[in-house]
Design an enzyme around this catalytic site. Structure first.
Site, PDB file in Angstrom:
ATOM      1  N   LYS A  47      -2.353   6.367   3.767  1.00 50.27           N
ATOM      2  CA  LYS A  47      -2.155   6.367   5.236  1.00 50.27           C
ATOM      3  C   LYS A  47      -1.342   6.775   5.860  1.00 50.27           C
ATOM      4  CE  LYS A  47      -2.991   1.060   3.672  1.00 50.27           C
ATOM      5  NZ  LYS A  47      -2.636   0.282   3.344  1.00 50.27           N
ATOM      6  N   GLN A  91       2.476  -3.286   2.971  1.00 45.92           N
ATOM      7  CA  GLN A  91       1.528  -2.679   2.116  1.00 45.92           C
ATOM      8  C   GLN A  91       1.040  -4.533   0.431  1.00 45.92           C
ATOM      9  OE1 GLN A  91      -0.752  -0.922   1.769  1.00 45.92           O
ATOM     10  NE2 GLN A  91      -1.642  -1.287  -0.613  1.00 45.92           N
ATOM     11  N   ASP A 114      -2.383  -4.740  10.788  1.00 49.23           N
ATOM     12  CA  ASP A 114      -3.080  -5.178   9.757  1.00 49.23           C
ATOM     13  C   ASP A 114      -3.935  -6.104  10.756  1.00 49.23           C
ATOM     14  OD1 ASP A 114      -3.491  -4.297   7.396  1.00 49.23           O
ATOM     15  OD2 ASP A 114      -1.313  -5.277   6.905  1.00 49.23           O
TER      16      ASP A 114
HETATM   17  N1  GUN Z   1      -3.932  -4.418   0.390  1.00 48.76           N
HETATM   18  C1  GUN Z   1      -4.697  -4.738   0.282  1.00 48.76           C
HETATM   19  N2  GUN Z   1      -5.629  -3.980   1.547  1.00 48.76           N
HETATM   20  C2  GUN Z   1      -4.407  -4.366   3.245  1.00 48.76           C
HETATM   21  C3  GUN Z   1      -4.981  -4.210   3.711  1.00 48.76           C
HETATM   22  O1  GUN Z   1      -5.421  -3.765   4.483  1.00 48.76           O
HETATM   23  N3  GUN Z   1      -3.756  -4.426   4.493  1.00 48.76           N
HETATM   24  C4  GUN Z   1      -2.265  -4.327   3.237  1.00 48.76           C
HETATM   25  N4  GUN Z   1      -1.190  -4.206   4.596  1.00 48.76           N
HETATM   26  N5  GUN Z   1      -2.490  -4.233   2.732  1.00 48.76           N
HETATM   27  C5  GUN Z   1      -3.403  -4.706   1.390  1.00 48.76           C
END
Ligand code: GUN
Length: 278
Positions: A47, A91, A114
């Site tokens: 990211k 995350q 998100d």
């Molecule tokens: N863990 C797995 N997929 C995601 C996601 O799309 N966003 C976040 N914040 N954590 C994740």
């Protein structure tokens, strides 16, 4: 035919980079990682790299595994108030002593890139979306890219998580499809899938969906990423048998995965634009 998520994501990033180049201020994304789970660390690094590629301001924030709920909430609050930051992502999963839902609800909904905050979930459900969960939105971008009209199509979503299955079903419904949501308790899953013009699978079980369950000409979207014993990656769909039946299918890796991060950048730009317009 194969839906090349890597290529679609690359085009999306390059379009975002062009838009960012015209802006006076860089869109800013903060990603919080608690602990040092290796898979999560890889996602967070990817990211951060994607942010740099498109010219975003990016903050990667590592917090110790034993951080308290109060300290994590304070960090979110600091980022809510930071004018350089347009998007905040925590995350997941979080260590079990932390309340992930409370953390998500603490994020300013206008910075919730998100799309997990109840306000954004509600807006998606009302078909008045603002920030939309990245993976389902990325799948919609893929479906738009191959030019499929979802109106009145039979779509089957396998998986009912907050991150993928539920928002995916809403996205498809908002596109006027007829949607069936299956979960791990669904009876006779294969007969449901045999009806589907579009199947989206997000269950986390390697090769669970067999080729002979797929209707001829169906579109198959595989959100699963499973690590096999030999170290290779596999999806939730048995790709080798399914590709003979499907008109379009996503590979793993190189399918949905790259779209999720590109869509996160897209969401951060959306959040930036909305904040600048206020
Ligand atoms: N863990 C797995 N997929 C995601 C996601 O799309 N966003 C976040 N914040 N954590 C994740």
């Amino acid at each position: 035919m194969i839906i090349d998520g890597k290529e679609i994501a690359k085009k999306l990033r390059s379009s975002i980079a062009k838009q960012v180049a015209k802006l006076d201020r860089k869109p800013g994304l903060a990603v919080i990682l608690v602990g040092d789970d290796p898979a999560s660390a890889v996602y967070v690094r990817n990211k951060d790299n994607a942010c740099k590629e498109v010219g975003f301001y990016s903050e990667k924030i590592n917090k110790p595994l034993d951080i308290t709920q109060a300290a994590l909430l304070a960090e979110v609050e600091r980022l809510n108030k930071d004018d350089k930051i347009d998007g905040i992502l925590v995350q997941l999963p979080l260590p079990s002593h932390l309340d992930a839902n409370q953390v998500i609800e603490a994020i300013n909904p206008n910075k919730d890139v998100d799309g997990f905050h109840s306000e954004n979930v509600g807006k998606l459900m009302q078909n008045k979306p603002h920030l939309r969960p990245c993976t389902p939105k990325g799948v919609m971008t893929m479906l738009a890219t191959i030019g499929v009209d979802l109106t009145s199509k039979n779509c089957v979503v396998v998986g009912a998580s907050n991150i993928v299955g539920r928002p995916m079903a809403m996205e498809l419904l908002n596109a006027r499809a007829t949607v069936t949501i299956c979960n791990s308790k669904t009876q006779d899953l294969s007969s449901k899938i045999k009806q589907a013009d579009v199947v989206v699978v997000a269950v986390g079980k390697s090769k669970m969906i067999k080729g002979d369950w797929i209707k001829d000409g169906a579109i198959v979207i595989d959100v699963g990423i499973n690590r096999l014993d030999d170290g290779s990656l596999s999806g939730d769909v048995d790709f080798d048998t399914a590709q003979d039946k499907a008109s379009w299918i996503t590979p793993v890796p190189g399918g949905v995965g790259p779209m999720t991060i590109a869509t996160l950048l897209e969401n951060t730009l959306t959040a930036y634009t909305a904040r600048e317009e206020k």
